[in-house]
Scaffold this motif. Structure first.
Motif, mmCIF file in Angstrom:
data_model
loop_
_atom_site.group_PDB
_atom_site.id
_atom_site.type_symbol
_atom_site.label_atom_id
_atom_site.label_comp_id
_atom_site.label_asym_id
_atom_site.label_seq_id
_atom_site.Cartn_x
_atom_site.Cartn_y
_atom_site.Cartn_z
ATOM 1 N N ILE A 6 57.433 62.559 6.592
ATOM 2 C CA ILE A 6 58.580 62.707 7.497
ATOM 3 C C ILE A 6 59.863 62.919 6.702
ATOM 4 N N LEU A 7 60.035 62.151 5.622
ATOM 5 C CA LEU A 7 61.240 62.298 4.801
ATOM 6 C C LEU A 7 61.298 63.662 4.134
ATOM 7 N N SER A 8 60.136 64.158 3.700
ATOM 8 C CA SER A 8 60.115 65.494 3.091
ATOM 9 C C SER A 8 60.461 66.565 4.106
ATOM 10 N N GLU A 9 59.993 66.403 5.358
ATOM 11 C CA GLU A 9 60.325 67.354 6.405
ATOM 12 C C GLU A 9 61.816 67.320 6.733
ATOM 13 N N VAL A 10 62.387 66.108 6.728
ATOM 14 C CA VAL A 10 63.828 65.974 6.969
ATOM 15 C C VAL A 10 64.617 66.688 5.883
ATOM 16 N N TRP A 11 64.217 66.499 4.628
ATOM 17 C CA TRP A 11 64.910 67.145 3.512
ATOM 18 C C TRP A 11 64.798 68.665 3.593
ATOM 19 N N ILE A 12 63.605 69.148 3.966
ATOM 20 C CA ILE A 12 63.407 70.595 4.085
ATOM 21 C C ILE A 12 64.295 71.158 5.191
ATOM 22 N N GLY A 13 64.351 70.435 6.318
ATOM 23 C CA GLY A 13 65.176 70.898 7.421
ATOM 24 C C GLY A 13 66.655 70.934 7.074
ATOM 25 N N LEU A 14 67.136 69.905 6.400
ATOM 26 C CA LEU A 14 68.544 69.876 6.005
ATOM 27 C C LEU A 14 68.863 70.974 5.000
ATOM 28 N N ARG A 15 67.927 71.234 4.106
ATOM 29 C CA ARG A 15 68.162 72.242 3.070
ATOM 30 C C ARG A 15 68.125 73.652 3.645
ATOM 31 N N ARG A 16 67.200 73.899 4.572
ATOM 32 C CA ARG A 16 67.077 75.239 5.143
ATOM 33 C C ARG A 16 68.279 75.579 6.037
ATOM 34 N N ASN A 17 68.811 74.593 6.710
ATOM 35 C CA ASN A 17 69.933 74.817 7.636
ATOM 36 C C ASN A 17 71.193 74.129 7.118
ATOM 37 N N LEU A 18 71.460 74.311 5.825
ATOM 38 C CA LEU A 18 72.569 73.606 5.190
ATOM 39 C C LEU A 18 73.905 73.961 5.827
ATOM 40 N N THR A 19 74.119 75.245 6.093
ATOM 41 C CA THR A 19 75.393 75.670 6.671
ATOM 42 C C THR A 19 75.609 75.071 8.056
ATOM 43 N N MET A 20 74.570 75.126 8.894
ATOM 44 C CA MET A 20 74.678 74.560 10.231
ATOM 45 C C MET A 20 74.830 73.043 10.180
ATOM 46 N N THR A 21 74.148 72.418 9.229
ATOM 47 C CA THR A 21 74.264 70.963 9.092
ATOM 48 C C THR A 21 75.687 70.571 8.713
ATOM 49 N N ILE A 22 76.283 71.319 7.789
ATOM 50 C CA ILE A 22 77.668 71.048 7.402
ATOM 51 C C ILE A 22 78.604 71.245 8.603
ATOM 52 N N ALA A 23 78.337 72.296 9.388
ATOM 53 C CA ALA A 23 79.153 72.536 10.583
ATOM 54 C C ALA A 23 79.040 71.363 11.561
ATOM 55 N N VAL A 24 77.835 70.814 11.724
ATOM 56 C CA VAL A 24 77.639 69.656 12.599
ATOM 57 C C VAL A 24 78.409 68.459 12.065
ATOM 58 N N ILE A 25 78.327 68.221 10.771
ATOM 59 C CA ILE A 25 79.011 67.082 10.153
ATOM 60 C C ILE A 25 80.518 67.193 10.358
ATOM 61 N N VAL A 26 81.069 68.378 10.118
ATOM 62 C CA VAL A 26 82.519 68.577 10.267
ATOM 63 C C VAL A 26 82.943 68.390 11.720
ATOM 64 N N THR A 27 82.158 68.958 12.644
ATOM 65 C CA THR A 27 82.507 68.831 14.065
ATOM 66 C C THR A 27 82.456 67.386 14.523
ATOM 67 N N VAL A 28 81.407 66.676 14.141
ATOM 68 C CA VAL A 28 81.279 65.259 14.511
ATOM 69 C C VAL A 28 82.410 64.453 13.882
ATOM 70 N N ALA A 29 82.740 64.757 12.621
ATOM 71 C CA ALA A 29 83.794 64.007 11.935
ATOM 72 C C ALA A 29 85.137 64.188 12.634
ATOM 73 N N VAL A 30 85.486 65.422 12.958
ATOM 74 C CA VAL A 30 86.773 65.683 13.606
ATOM 75 C C VAL A 30 86.800 65.072 15.009
ATOM 76 N N ALA A 31 85.687 65.234 15.754
ATOM 77 C CA ALA A 31 85.637 64.693 17.109
ATOM 78 C C ALA A 31 85.759 63.171 17.100
ATOM 79 N N MET A 32 85.017 62.516 16.222
ATOM 80 C CA MET A 32 85.060 61.052 16.164
ATOM 81 C C MET A 32 86.402 60.552 15.616
ATOM 82 N N ALA A 33 87.010 61.323 14.710
ATOM 83 C CA ALA A 33 88.327 60.927 14.189
ATOM 84 C C ALA A 33 89.376 60.992 15.293
#
Length: 303
Positions: A6-33
């Motif tokens: 499961i952890l390897s699948e999570v890492w693969i998913g984060l790595r393959r969609n790195l740009t989208m993951t960063i976009a999610v992180i930024v959006t969540v950070a700004v919204a929660m801030a």
């Protein structure tokens, strides 16, 4: 073995969609801030209202000699000491009044210089004789100011009556609008984060549709298949929450402490309140990401 997979699948998913993951992180950070700032403003407004409620006064200004106010026509020579004492007794007898203090021209001039210290030109032009004497009325209940104002306006020798609460209401009204604006923008960004998380999960699942099909064939449960995608959303939400926490700490130090110190020294927003807001926003960020991932998988994937 299953945990490692499961952890390897999570890492693969984060790595393959790195740009989208960063976009999610930024959006969540700004919204929660922004959500956290709105909650902090709400707490700060409550503290400042409590602080100022005990200090709100009704200022009753007395007529001077040759005062231009229409209410002073009956006292062209100004209010005498006897008339002032009578006014003070009348105001003190009102059931809403706790105390009545007299402020002469010298005291008024000293207070004027303190409040106008930044305006050196005005402070040099105005003299003590230009300022009126006044009675400072402290109320038992600041909410009952209107009855005192109505009574004071009808008394002989009173030129104007000013309620400090009315002046503060404008300031608090501005803070209320700022709070609602921050919360509204935060809600819009939360919605954007939910949609972005859903798209990220769909792309991740599409890229790994072969692995997902194999897992279905070997009898893996739906929850076991969905878990890596949900964990990806949870990790993105957690990182976004941490970034939002840092932004809220910076806002507390440079925005709230610097601004509120000028209005209410003893009503600073405490770090315990900030910690509560940070904890709440981090939980909300993680829950939003987990729910968005889970709902998206159930709706769009046949697993």
């Amino acid at each position: 073995m299953r945990a490692n997979f499961i952890l390897s699948e999570v890492w693969i998913g984060l790595r393959r969609n790195l740009t989208m993951t960063i976009a999610v992180i930024v959006t969540v950070a700004v919204a929660m801030a922004l959500l956290g700032v709105g909650l902090m403003i709400n707490a700060q407004v409550g503290l400042m209202k409590t602080f100022w409620s005990d200090k709100v006064e009704v200022s009753v200004y007395l007529c001077k000699k040759d005062s231009p106010f229409q209410t002073c026509k009956a006292t062209p020579k100004g209010v005498s000491a006897a008339e002032r004492g009578q006014l003070q007794q009348q105001l003190g007898a009102l059931p809403q009044v706790a105390q009545v203090l007299f402020e002469d021209q010298a005291m008024a001039f000293e207070n004027f210089k303190k409040t106008q210290s930044a305006n050196s030109i005005l402070a040099q032009v105005v003299e003590a004789k230009d300022l009126p004497e006044s009675l400072r009325v402290k109320l038992k209940d600041p909410e009952q100011y209107q009855a005192v104002i109505d009574a004071a306006k009808g008394m002989k020798g009173v030129s104007t009556v000013i309620d400090q609460r009315a002046q503060l209401e404008n300031f608090f009204g501005m803070l209320e609008k700022l709070r609602y604006a921050a919360l509204a923008v935060a809600l819009i960004l939360v919605l954007a984060a939910i949609l972005l998380i859903g798209n990220t999960v769909r792309l991740s699942a599409f890229n790994r549709r072969r692995e997902t099909g194999i897992m279905r064939l070997v009898g893996a449960s739906n929850l076991y298949i969905q878990l890596p995608f949900v964990m990806e959303g949870m990790i993105a939400g957690l990182i976004g929450g941490v970034v939002a926490a840092i932004m809220l700490i910076v806002a507390k130090v440079f925005l709230f402490e610097g601004t509120t110190s000028a209005f209410a020294v003893n009503s600073q927003l405490g770090w315990d309140s900030v910690a509560e807001v940070i904890t709440l926003t981090m939980v909300i960020g993680v829950v939003i990401c987990v729910l968005a991932s889970f709902v998206t998988l159930r709706r769009y994937l046949r697993v």
